[in-house]
Enzyme design. Structure first.
Site, PDB file in Angstrom:
ATOM      1  N   GLU A 220      34.032  38.304  34.646  1.00  0.00           N
ATOM      2  CA  GLU A 220      35.459  38.451  34.963  1.00  0.00           C
ATOM      3  C   GLU A 220      35.726  38.154  36.423  1.00  0.00           C
ATOM      4  O   GLU A 220      36.717  37.527  36.776  1.00  0.00           O
ATOM      5  CB  GLU A 220      35.926  39.872  34.616  1.00  0.00           C
ATOM      6  CG  GLU A 220      37.442  40.068  34.711  1.00  0.00           C
ATOM      7  CD  GLU A 220      37.963  40.495  36.088  1.00  0.00           C
ATOM      8  OE1 GLU A 220      39.176  40.533  36.273  1.00  0.00           O
ATOM      9  OE2 GLU A 220      37.133  40.772  37.001  1.00  0.00           O
ATOM     10  N   HIS A 330      36.789  46.753  45.456  1.00  0.00           N
ATOM     11  CA  HIS A 330      35.854  45.747  45.979  1.00  0.00           C
ATOM     12  C   HIS A 330      35.209  46.163  47.299  1.00  0.00           C
ATOM     13  O   HIS A 330      34.799  45.323  48.084  1.00  0.00           O
ATOM     14  CB  HIS A 330      36.537  44.373  46.117  1.00  0.00           C
ATOM     15  CG  HIS A 330      36.752  43.697  44.801  1.00  0.00           C
ATOM     16  ND1 HIS A 330      36.936  42.335  44.664  1.00  0.00           N
ATOM     17  CD2 HIS A 330      36.786  44.187  43.539  1.00  0.00           C
ATOM     18  CE1 HIS A 330      37.098  42.038  43.383  1.00  0.00           C
ATOM     19  NE2 HIS A 330      37.016  43.143  42.682  1.00  0.00           N
TER      20      HIS A 330
HETATM   21 ZN   LIG Z   1      37.275  43.320  40.481  1.00  0.00          ZN
END
Ligand SMILES: [Zn+2]
Length: 363
Positions: A220, A330
């Protein structure tokens, strides 16, 4: 945004399935460890279980059911990939997925090699040795390196091969109450939710009209690639992507730009052109009926999730997006409230059970 009417306070004990997913290292294209966890916990409950060439895991319950509902949660995470070793044994790398370069130096990283994990450090010149201008600079990717304690290129290449992948070292820890910190809640919590929904529907199978297909999607983070092929092969009528969403409740997030979502506020239900109106309405109705606290997000573009690929599969798939609120996406220290994860499972169990034969989201 209804306030906490939830009747089901989740246990602070972390489910083994989720804990093992969070411990698994699975940069995009090298998802082996997370696949193995999904296999161990979901395959025994599925009526049909498949792998594919991208590394997706496709678990089906109630194979003759109608409509076909695909739930997608991605098992890949950010990583680094070894690209070059210099004569002194320092390892250079490229990034896998969307990294903030500020976060990279000074970390312990684990390189996955054919002989097992190798611990390394992302080195950086000490502040004492920097000129004023250097102190304000963020190094480019090619200006950073991993130090594994090797003295020569030969010694380093005996332990690590070009193309090996690495992740930050930190694993999961509970921070306070049900709030946890982990390197890659994004999107291990989504993969957990879709697998857990399938497991919880096993004893309710007689009441389930739909065929449920829980997919742990691969790749993804580098362009929703696993979801693209899974949407084609599963060919669902309806789909919900389960990902993490930004909690905008910290001191450096402008809610005028990014909306109002909070950690612990319950699942975030998305609305916009990427989202089918039938699915949105049904998700909200299920949340309201069960008293599941929930919140909303407006996204006027294709979302940055698997929902983007699935909606455009074949002749189009009625698609929704449920996000688990997360702070510091992240970064090596993402925060999630595990209570939100549990509520997301409950919402999607109710959604799956609410579907009737012929529901296809056409409008
Ligand atoms: Zn991500």
């Amino acid at each position: 945004m209804p306030k906490s009417k939830s009747k089901s306070a989740p246990s602070p004990v972390v489910p083994a399935f989720l804990a093992e997913l969070l411990a698994a290292r699975s940069p995009s294209g090298a998802e082996h460890e997370a696949q193995a966890v999904f296999d161990a916990h979901v395959k025994p409950s599925a009526d049909r279980y498949a792998k594919d060439a991208l590394g997706n895991r496709i678990a089906t319950l109630n194979t003759a059911g109608d409509p076909v509902l695909l739930l997608a949660g991605h098992i890949d995470e950010l990583g680094l990939q070894v690209s070059y070793v210099n004569k002194d044994g320092y390892i250079y790398f490229n990034t896998i997925g969307g990294h903030d370069r500020v976060m990279i130096p000074g970390r312990r990283v684990i390189i996955s090699t054919q002989n097992g994990p190798v611990l390394g450090v992302t080195g950086k010149r000490a502040i004492h040795l920097m000129e004023d201008a250097d102190r304000k600079k963020v190094p480019e990717i090619h200006e950073m390196w991993i130090d594994i304690g090797a003295k020569t290129k030969k010694e380093a290449l005996a332990r690590v091969r070009i193309g090996d992948v690495a992740t930050y070292q930190p694993g999961f820890e509970l921070l306070h109450g049900t709030v946890g910190v982990a390197r890659a809640f994004d999107d291990k919590v989504g993969a957990y939710v879709v697998g857990e929904v399938l497991r919880r529907l096993v004893p309710k199978k007689k009441k389930l009209a739909a065929q449920l297909v829980a997919v742990a999607t691969a790749q993804e983070e580098i362009g929703v690639r696993g979801a693209t092929t899974a949407a084609y092969s599963v060919n669902p009528h309806l789909a919900v992507a389960v990902d993490v969403g930004h909690a905008t409740d910290h001191p450096d997030c402008d809610q005028r730009k990014y909306g109002e979502t909070t950690l612990g506020g319950g699942p975030i239900i998305c609305r916009g052109p990427n989202i089918n109106p039938f699915i949105y309405d049904r998700l909200v109705a299920c949340a309201e009926k069960l008293g599941i606290p929930h919140q909303f997000e407006a996204d006027p573009r294709p979302t940055g999730t698997d929902a983007r690929a699935i909606q455009m599969g074949r002749g189009g798939v009625a698609t929704g997006l449920v996000s688990i609120p997360l702070r510091y996406m992240h970064t090596p220290s993402e925060l999630v409230d595990l209570a939100d994860v549990e509520l997301t499972v409950q919402l999607l169990v109710a959604f799956a059970l609410s579907l009737k034969k012929g529901d296809n989201g056409h409008w």
